[in-house]
Write a protein that holds these residues in place. Sequence first.
Motif, PDB file in Angstrom:
ATOM      1  N   ILE A 147      11.893  -5.313  20.653  1.00  0.00           N
ATOM      2  CA  ILE A 147      10.477  -5.407  20.272  1.00  0.00           C
ATOM      3  C   ILE A 147      10.391  -5.528  18.745  1.00  0.00           C
ATOM      4  O   ILE A 147      11.367  -5.254  18.045  1.00  0.00           O
ATOM      5  CB  ILE A 147       9.680  -4.169  20.778  1.00  0.00           C
ATOM      6  N   CYS A 148       9.245  -5.905  18.239  1.00  0.00           N
ATOM      7  CA  CYS A 148       9.025  -5.977  16.785  1.00  0.00           C
ATOM      8  C   CYS A 148       8.063  -4.884  16.352  1.00  0.00           C
ATOM      9  O   CYS A 148       7.187  -4.463  17.114  1.00  0.00           O
ATOM     10  CB  CYS A 148       8.460  -7.339  16.397  1.00  0.00           C
ATOM     11  N   CYS A 149       8.223  -4.447  15.116  1.00  0.00           N
ATOM     12  CA  CYS A 149       7.319  -3.464  14.517  1.00  0.00           C
ATOM     13  C   CYS A 149       6.641  -4.100  13.312  1.00  0.00           C
ATOM     14  O   CYS A 149       7.292  -4.781  12.512  1.00  0.00           O
ATOM     15  CB  CYS A 149       8.096  -2.220  14.068  1.00  0.00           C
ATOM     16  N   TRP A 150       5.349  -3.864  13.158  1.00  0.00           N
ATOM     17  CA  TRP A 150       4.556  -4.453  12.086  1.00  0.00           C
ATOM     18  C   TRP A 150       4.077  -3.374  11.130  1.00  0.00           C
ATOM     19  O   TRP A 150       3.634  -2.307  11.546  1.00  0.00           O
ATOM     20  CB  TRP A 150       3.352  -5.195  12.680  1.00  0.00           C
ATOM     21  N   TYR A 151       4.127  -3.700   9.825  1.00  0.00           N
ATOM     22  CA  TYR A 151       3.753  -2.759   8.771  1.00  0.00           C
ATOM     23  C   TYR A 151       2.890  -3.459   7.724  1.00  0.00           C
ATOM     24  O   TYR A 151       2.882  -4.682   7.635  1.00  0.00           O
ATOM     25  CB  TYR A 151       5.007  -2.216   8.077  1.00  0.00           C
ATOM     26  N   ASP A 152       2.226  -2.648   6.885  1.00  0.00           N
ATOM     27  CA  ASP A 152       1.419  -3.222   5.807  1.00  0.00           C
ATOM     28  C   ASP A 152       2.114  -3.164   4.454  1.00  0.00           C
ATOM     29  O   ASP A 152       1.527  -3.514   3.434  1.00  0.00           O
ATOM     30  CB  ASP A 152       0.038  -2.562   5.738  1.00  0.00           C
ATOM     31  N   SER A 153       3.391  -2.728   4.434  1.00  0.00           N
ATOM     32  CA  SER A 153       4.141  -2.642   3.179  1.00  0.00           C
ATOM     33  C   SER A 153       5.620  -2.903   3.453  1.00  0.00           C
ATOM     34  O   SER A 153       6.108  -2.651   4.562  1.00  0.00           O
ATOM     35  CB  SER A 153       3.947  -1.250   2.560  1.00  0.00           C
TER      36      SER A 153
ATOM     37  N   ARG B 119      -3.253 -12.107   2.645  1.00  0.00           N
ATOM     38  CA  ARG B 119      -2.678 -10.772   2.756  1.00  0.00           C
ATOM     39  C   ARG B 119      -1.270 -10.879   3.308  1.00  0.00           C
ATOM     40  O   ARG B 119      -0.988 -11.737   4.139  1.00  0.00           O
ATOM     41  CB  ARG B 119      -3.568  -9.963   3.705  1.00  0.00           C
ATOM     42  N   ASN B 120      -0.369 -10.013   2.848  1.00  0.00           N
ATOM     43  CA  ASN B 120       1.005  -9.985   3.351  1.00  0.00           C
ATOM     44  C   ASN B 120       1.167  -8.857   4.367  1.00  0.00           C
ATOM     45  O   ASN B 120       0.588  -7.780   4.218  1.00  0.00           O
ATOM     46  CB  ASN B 120       2.001  -9.778   2.212  1.00  0.00           C
ATOM     47  N   TYR B 121       1.988  -9.130   5.381  1.00  0.00           N
ATOM     48  CA  TYR B 121       2.381  -8.128   6.368  1.00  0.00           C
ATOM     49  C   TYR B 121       3.897  -8.150   6.440  1.00  0.00           C
ATOM     50  O   TYR B 121       4.544  -9.063   5.920  1.00  0.00           O
ATOM     51  CB  TYR B 121       1.763  -8.426   7.739  1.00  0.00           C
ATOM     52  N   TYR B 122       4.462  -7.154   7.110  1.00  0.00           N
ATOM     53  CA  TYR B 122       5.914  -7.012   7.165  1.00  0.00           C
ATOM     54  C   TYR B 122       6.310  -6.687   8.598  1.00  0.00           C
ATOM     55  O   TYR B 122       5.691  -5.846   9.247  1.00  0.00           O
ATOM     56  CB  TYR B 122       6.369  -5.925   6.182  1.00  0.00           C
TER      57      TYR B 122
END
Length: 187
Positions: free
Chosen positions: A23-29, A51-54
Amino acid sequence: NDVSNCGPDSLVFIAILGANATICCWYDSITDGNFLIKNNTYTSPFLTTSRNYYVSSFNDNTGCESSRREVKGIILPAPGPNPIIGASQVGLGQTNVIYSVNYHPGSTYNWTIPPGITLILKNMNFVILEFPNLGTYTISMQETNSIGCPGPVELKPVIVKDNVILIDLNITQGETCVGEDLQITAN
């Protein structure tokens, strides 16, 4: 992958799993920051600016997580409203009627002239029309800017009447200046 959109909106990011990931995990930094969601896709909130996401790849069985990779949500500028300027009522048979919008360098203008109206000339941000038929018509135009983003479709309703008084002002003798009286004689 990076995602772009013409104008503000929510963006949908789709990640491809890394080796051995489940699975993938999404972050804001890039480091620390807020965990957003564990999913192979992420839908951003409504964005008005880029905006950038990670995103990282994660293995639910082993608990191993890859380093985060930056993905960009790019909000491209779209043309704003550009109302059509011109008469909303014309006379039957009236010709050389100009409809225009403001010109923006690099933009293209897609005019739609309905059947029943004769297109005399189309030139970027204006058209010249003739009205040989009675009825109610809607002229439309959509501007696309130099980066390919379309603006809103602009509509101009036009009513063609057979009882409109047309005045053609031509100075045949003498001069007329702004602020001076002008006498009109009907023939």
